[in-house]
Design a protein around this motif. Sequence first.
Motif, PDB file in Angstrom:
ATOM      1  N   GLY A  86     -46.104  -8.519  16.750  1.00 23.41           N
ATOM      2  CA  GLY A  86     -47.481  -8.745  16.306  1.00 23.41           C
ATOM      3  C   GLY A  86     -48.193  -7.412  16.256  1.00 23.41           C
ATOM      4  N   ARG A  87     -49.492  -7.447  16.242  1.00 21.95           N
ATOM      5  CA  ARG A  87     -50.245  -6.196  16.241  1.00 21.95           C
ATOM      6  C   ARG A  87     -50.253  -5.589  17.642  1.00 21.95           C
ATOM      7  NH1 ARG A  87     -52.014  -9.072  12.090  1.00 21.95           N
ATOM      8  NH2 ARG A  87     -52.840  -8.004  10.241  1.00 21.95           N
ATOM      9  N   ALA A  88     -50.149  -4.262  17.693  1.00 19.81           N
ATOM     10  CA  ALA A  88     -50.102  -3.541  18.966  1.00 19.81           C
ATOM     11  C   ALA A  88     -51.196  -2.491  19.002  1.00 19.81           C
ATOM     12  CB  ALA A  88     -48.730  -2.891  19.152  1.00 19.81           C
ATOM     13  N   ALA A  89     -51.384  -1.914  20.182  1.00 21.04           N
ATOM     14  CA  ALA A  89     -52.437  -0.906  20.404  1.00 21.04           C
ATOM     15  C   ALA A  89     -53.794  -1.457  19.987  1.00 21.04           C
ATOM     16  CB  ALA A  89     -52.119   0.390  19.659  1.00 21.04           C
ATOM     17  N   GLU A  95     -44.043   9.203  11.723  1.00 21.78           N
ATOM     18  CA  GLU A  95     -42.621   9.044  12.044  1.00 21.78           C
ATOM     19  C   GLU A  95     -41.993  10.365  12.456  1.00 21.78           C
ATOM     20  OE1 GLU A  95     -40.031   8.090   8.651  1.00 21.78           O
ATOM     21  OE2 GLU A  95     -41.772   8.472   7.355  1.00 21.78           O
ATOM     22  N   ASN A  96     -40.875  10.223  13.174  1.00 20.68           N
ATOM     23  CA  ASN A  96     -39.977  11.342  13.461  1.00 20.68           C
ATOM     24  C   ASN A  96     -38.551  10.839  13.301  1.00 20.68           C
ATOM     25  OD1 ASN A  96     -39.442   9.847  15.768  1.00 20.68           O
ATOM     26  ND2 ASN A  96     -40.604  11.189  17.123  1.00 20.68           N
ATOM     27  N   GLU A  97     -37.590  11.532  13.887  1.00 16.66           N
ATOM     28  CA  GLU A  97     -36.203  11.126  13.675  1.00 16.66           C
ATOM     29  C   GLU A  97     -35.867   9.815  14.381  1.00 16.66           C
ATOM     30  OE1 GLU A  97     -36.102  14.041  17.184  1.00 16.66           O
ATOM     31  OE2 GLU A  97     -37.277  13.666  15.348  1.00 16.66           O
ATOM     32  N   ASN A  98     -36.713   9.395  15.314  1.00 14.51           N
ATOM     33  CA  ASN A  98     -36.413   8.202  16.107  1.00 14.51           C
ATOM     34  C   ASN A  98     -37.192   6.964  15.685  1.00 14.51           C
ATOM     35  OD1 ASN A  98     -34.594   9.523  17.980  1.00 14.51           O
ATOM     36  ND2 ASN A  98     -36.398  10.565  18.793  1.00 14.51           N
ATOM     37  N   TYR A  99     -38.475   7.135  15.333  1.00 16.56           N
ATOM     38  CA  TYR A  99     -39.335   5.981  15.118  1.00 16.56           C
ATOM     39  C   TYR A  99     -40.188   6.136  13.866  1.00 16.56           C
ATOM     40  CZ  TYR A  99     -38.204   5.240  20.044  1.00 16.56           C
ATOM     41  OH  TYR A  99     -37.543   5.073  21.215  1.00 16.56           O
ATOM     42  N   ARG A 100     -40.549   4.971  13.288  1.00 12.71           N
ATOM     43  CA  ARG A 100     -41.520   4.926  12.206  1.00 12.71           C
ATOM     44  C   ARG A 100     -42.606   3.923  12.614  1.00 12.71           C
ATOM     45  NH1 ARG A 100     -38.564   3.342   8.372  1.00 12.71           N
ATOM     46  NH2 ARG A 100     -38.111   5.360   7.402  1.00 12.71           N
ATOM     47  N   ILE A 101     -43.857   4.407  12.642  1.00 10.93           N
ATOM     48  CA  ILE A 101     -44.975   3.588  13.106  1.00 10.93           C
ATOM     49  C   ILE A 101     -45.974   3.449  11.965  1.00 10.93           C
ATOM     50  CG2 ILE A 101     -46.826   3.388  14.814  1.00 10.93           C
ATOM     51  CD1 ILE A 101     -45.179   5.340  16.564  1.00 10.93           C
ATOM     52  N   ARG A 102     -46.421   2.210  11.717  1.00 15.03           N
ATOM     53  CA  ARG A 102     -47.391   1.953  10.657  1.00 15.03           C
ATOM     54  C   ARG A 102     -48.713   1.483  11.269  1.00 15.03           C
ATOM     55  NH1 ARG A 102     -47.007   0.902   5.185  1.00 15.03           N
ATOM     56  NH2 ARG A 102     -44.727   0.794   5.335  1.00 15.03           N
ATOM     57  N   PHE A 103     -49.809   2.118  10.817  1.00 10.95           N
ATOM     58  CA  PHE A 103     -51.145   1.756  11.280  1.00 10.95           C
ATOM     59  C   PHE A 103     -51.844   0.947  10.200  1.00 10.95           C
ATOM     60  CE2 PHE A 103     -49.950   5.563  13.521  1.00 10.95           C
ATOM     61  CZ  PHE A 103     -50.426   5.371  14.812  1.00 10.95           C
ATOM     62  N   GLU A 104     -52.450  -0.169  10.592  1.00  9.58           N
ATOM     63  CA  GLU A 104     -53.199  -0.997   9.657  1.00  9.58           C
ATOM     64  C   GLU A 104     -54.425  -0.236   9.154  1.00  9.58           C
ATOM     65  OE1 GLU A 104     -53.725  -5.677   9.567  1.00  9.58           O
ATOM     66  OE2 GLU A 104     -54.954  -4.743  11.106  1.00  9.58           O
ATOM     67  N   LEU A 105     -54.731  -0.403   7.879  1.00  9.75           N
ATOM     68  CA  LEU A 105     -55.737   0.415   7.218  1.00  9.75           C
ATOM     69  C   LEU A 105     -57.123   0.253   7.841  1.00  9.75           C
ATOM     70  CD1 LEU A 105     -56.307   2.329   4.867  1.00  9.75           C
ATOM     71  CD2 LEU A 105     -56.763   0.320   3.447  1.00  9.75           C
ATOM     72  N   TYR A 106     -57.562  -1.001   8.076  1.00  6.79           N
ATOM     73  CA  TYR A 106     -58.942  -1.234   8.485  1.00  6.79           C
ATOM     74  C   TYR A 106     -59.119  -1.280  10.004  1.00  6.79           C
ATOM     75  CZ  TYR A 106     -59.879  -2.275   3.623  1.00  6.79           C
ATOM     76  OH  TYR A 106     -60.009  -2.170   2.266  1.00  6.79           O
ATOM     77  N   GLY A 153     -56.863  -0.132  12.425  1.00  7.30           N
ATOM     78  CA  GLY A 153     -56.234   0.923  13.203  1.00  7.30           C
ATOM     79  C   GLY A 153     -55.149   0.415  14.138  1.00  7.30           C
ATOM     80  N   TYR A 154     -54.885  -0.907  14.134  1.00  9.51           N
ATOM     81  CA  TYR A 154     -53.840  -1.466  14.983  1.00  9.51           C
ATOM     82  C   TYR A 154     -52.470  -1.060  14.453  1.00  9.51           C
ATOM     83  CZ  TYR A 154     -57.682  -4.741  16.089  1.00  9.51           C
ATOM     84  OH  TYR A 154     -58.883  -5.308  16.429  1.00  9.51           O
ATOM     85  N   ILE A 155     -51.503  -1.017  15.333  1.00  9.56           N
ATOM     86  CA  ILE A 155     -50.117  -0.763  14.919  1.00  9.56           C
ATOM     87  C   ILE A 155     -49.519  -2.084  14.444  1.00  9.56           C
ATOM     88  CG2 ILE A 155     -47.807  -0.147  15.728  1.00  9.56           C
ATOM     89  CD1 ILE A 155     -49.108   1.878  17.596  1.00  9.56           C
ATOM     90  N   THR A 156     -49.024  -2.097  13.219  1.00 11.29           N
ATOM     91  CA  THR A 156     -48.443  -3.323  12.662  1.00 11.29           C
ATOM     92  C   THR A 156     -46.928  -3.276  12.586  1.00 11.29           C
ATOM     93  OG1 THR A 156     -48.713  -2.453  10.424  1.00 11.29           O
ATOM     94  CG2 THR A 156     -50.503  -3.822  11.307  1.00 11.29           C
ATOM     95  N   THR A 174     -57.135 -11.510  31.507  1.00 10.05           N
ATOM     96  CA  THR A 174     -56.760 -12.202  30.268  1.00 10.05           C
ATOM     97  C   THR A 174     -57.944 -12.780  29.503  1.00 10.05           C
ATOM     98  OG1 THR A 174     -56.396 -14.197  31.591  1.00 10.05           O
ATOM     99  CG2 THR A 174     -54.479 -12.815  31.149  1.00 10.05           C
ATOM    100  N   ASP A 175     -59.144 -12.697  30.054  1.00  7.43           N
ATOM    101  CA  ASP A 175     -60.300 -13.310  29.381  1.00  7.43           C
ATOM    102  C   ASP A 175     -60.884 -12.329  28.368  1.00  7.43           C
ATOM    103  OD1 ASP A 175     -59.975 -15.558  30.937  1.00  7.43           O
ATOM    104  OD2 ASP A 175     -61.335 -14.855  32.502  1.00  7.43           O
ATOM    105  N   GLU A 176     -60.335 -12.364  27.160  1.00 11.65           N
ATOM    106  CA  GLU A 176     -60.756 -11.431  26.117  1.00 11.65           C
ATOM    107  C   GLU A 176     -62.078 -11.874  25.515  1.00 11.65           C
ATOM    108  OE1 GLU A 176     -59.187 -10.342  21.698  1.00 11.65           O
ATOM    109  OE2 GLU A 176     -57.688 -10.231  23.291  1.00 11.65           O
ATOM    110  N   MET A 177     -63.013 -10.931  25.431  1.00  8.25           N
ATOM    111  CA  MET A 177     -64.319 -11.218  24.835  1.00  8.25           C
ATOM    112  C   MET A 177     -64.390 -10.769  23.380  1.00  8.25           C
ATOM    113  SD  MET A 177     -66.761  -9.964  27.970  1.00  8.25           S
ATOM    114  CE  MET A 177     -68.278 -10.291  27.074  1.00  8.25           C
ATOM    115  N   ALA A 178     -63.781  -9.633  23.072  1.00  7.47           N
ATOM    116  CA  ALA A 178     -63.883  -9.087  21.716  1.00  7.47           C
ATOM    117  C   ALA A 178     -62.816  -8.032  21.512  1.00  7.47           C
ATOM    118  CB  ALA A 178     -65.269  -8.483  21.498  1.00  7.47           C
ATOM    119  N   ARG A 179     -62.618  -7.664  20.228  1.00  6.72           N
ATOM    120  CA  ARG A 179     -61.695  -6.584  19.871  1.00  6.72           C
ATOM    121  C   ARG A 179     -62.424  -5.545  19.041  1.00  6.72           C
ATOM    122  NH1 ARG A 179     -55.731  -8.988  18.266  1.00  6.72           N
ATOM    123  NH2 ARG A 179     -55.392 -10.158  20.210  1.00  6.72           N
ATOM    124  N   PHE A 180     -62.076  -4.296  19.268  1.00  5.22           N
ATOM    125  CA  PHE A 180     -62.575  -3.236  18.410  1.00  5.22           C
ATOM    126  C   PHE A 180     -61.825  -3.282  17.084  1.00  5.22           C
ATOM    127  CE2 PHE A 180     -63.759  -1.648  22.566  1.00  5.22           C
ATOM    128  CZ  PHE A 180     -65.001  -1.076  22.341  1.00  5.22           C
TER     129      PHE A 180
END
Length: 562
Positions: A512-515, A482-493, A495-498, A536-542
């Motif tokens: 939803g989940r980002a990044a 975070e800084n003075e403008n934003y607070r960003i939370r990363f999921e523990l396992y 690494g997605y932004i929640t 749009t044809d998603e095969m998998a996610r890291f």
Amino acid sequence: MTKKTRYYLVGNAHLDPVWQWRWQEGSAEAKATIRSALDRMNEFPEFRFVCSSASVYQWVEEFAPEMFEEVKQRVAEGRFIVVGGWHVQPDCNLPSGEAYARQSLYSQRYFKETLGVTAKVGYNVDSFGHNYMLPQILKKSGMDSYIMMRPGHHEKDIPSDIFEWVSPDGSSVTTYHIMDGYCFNGRNLEEFERRFDEMDRVTRTDLDTAPLFYGVGNHGGGPTIRNLESLREYKAAHPDKELIYSDVHDFFEDVRNSGADIPKYYDDLQHHAAGCYATVKRIKDGIRRAETSLSAAENYTMLAGTLCGKKFKNKTFEEAWKNVSFCHFHDSMDGCSIMEVYDDADGMLGFAKHTAAVEENNALQTISWAIGTMDSSKGLPVVVFNPHGFDAEQLVQVNKQSTRVVDADGNEIPSQLVHSTTLECYWREDTLFKAKVPALGYAVYYLSGNKDDNYTPGESDAKATAWTGHRTANEHGGTILENENYRIRFELYSGYITSFVNKKTGEEMITGRAAVPTVIDEYYHDTWSHAKNFFTDEMARFSDAQVTVLENGPVRATVKVV
């Protein structure tokens, strides 16, 4: 739509200076193509030929000066027509605004100085899309008309073949949308019969006139003897049709003088081959770095001239910009050329970036030595320059370990120690601080102290908080940045932004989940992704990520997700 009775015959040779060949082969084909066009003029007195791209003319001038004299003569007669006004036919989306201006500046100046003319018609018949600001750029570059082909009607519905394309500032150019090809190799009367009939069927205007583009292209070539003999046959067989060997501009003048209501078009012309805009990252990155480096270096050199009388090296910058301009060519910048093209581009862009680095250093050394920084009691002086026409506030990393930074008035500036690439040799860190520098100016900061001087980083709104709780399958919290403008939370396992919260308003910016790094199925895509503009044809996610806090205020906080 109205059947055409008057056709403007545009003899041309689309010449890709690089594509499935390197620039050396492209330059040889340029020479052969121009020789062919000049020979056809000797054999067919009615024939006129249009040719774009200053790079083509410059090759001929260099390789065959006696042939270039023939080109000059035919230009003076109005039979060899300069179009385009740019160094190449570039991608019309990715280059910077300054880069388009340089395409025009150097090319139009070259045409004027060597041939006594400038291009009146913009000519990008093969580029994959056209940004909304091009009418302004073209108009300010001396061109009042434009010829393009892509996107096709299956990619964007353009209601008319001929329209006034208006950019947001109100600038407009009369634009012709080529039906489906800039090179038609009609080898007999029957093929021309079919071509003219087809144009009558697919036309999208009520005008009784249209241009017909003909000649062998892509690897050069131009109109052939058979093309021109077939056109003579067609003209004799159709006395009801007027066939005019054209310089393109006379077609646009005819349309403007006809009194017809030409529709206005207020939008970009997008897009074709979406895959090109994410292919071969290295040339896109190299071009942008070269563009920004040259712009900054020129500004610094201008300042050194104004403040210290340093001579400006116009020719040096021109040669560097020409290398960058050549790399703007759509098939190379858009990542659909052979590998060797990019090896060559690395050298061209390396030359441009090195030129920028040398001239920037020359200018900044000149200026900095004229600044009074001799008071050693203030600390080690660091002069920070701003090449932009606006005030800038930017992080500056100095290859020196210090614990105190002050500005020229002695005000302490927040700073922190960060990783240094010299760590393995000198076992020290770099100093990071935020500098405020006026437009096209400089600011002086002073560094003092070392890490042993009871160094404390201080407090700041910029911080990263690592997760310290238990790692359980039900825990979706994690590291916070975070800084003075934003607070960003990363999921523990994962690494997605929640969570992405605007601290000023309290608003959650995502639903939803980002990044989320994904693997997309591109099996049915070619390099261009022809006719496939959706991915749009998603095969998998890291997933299964490691989230680490690398830096933690007061100037910068950084989280790394692997």
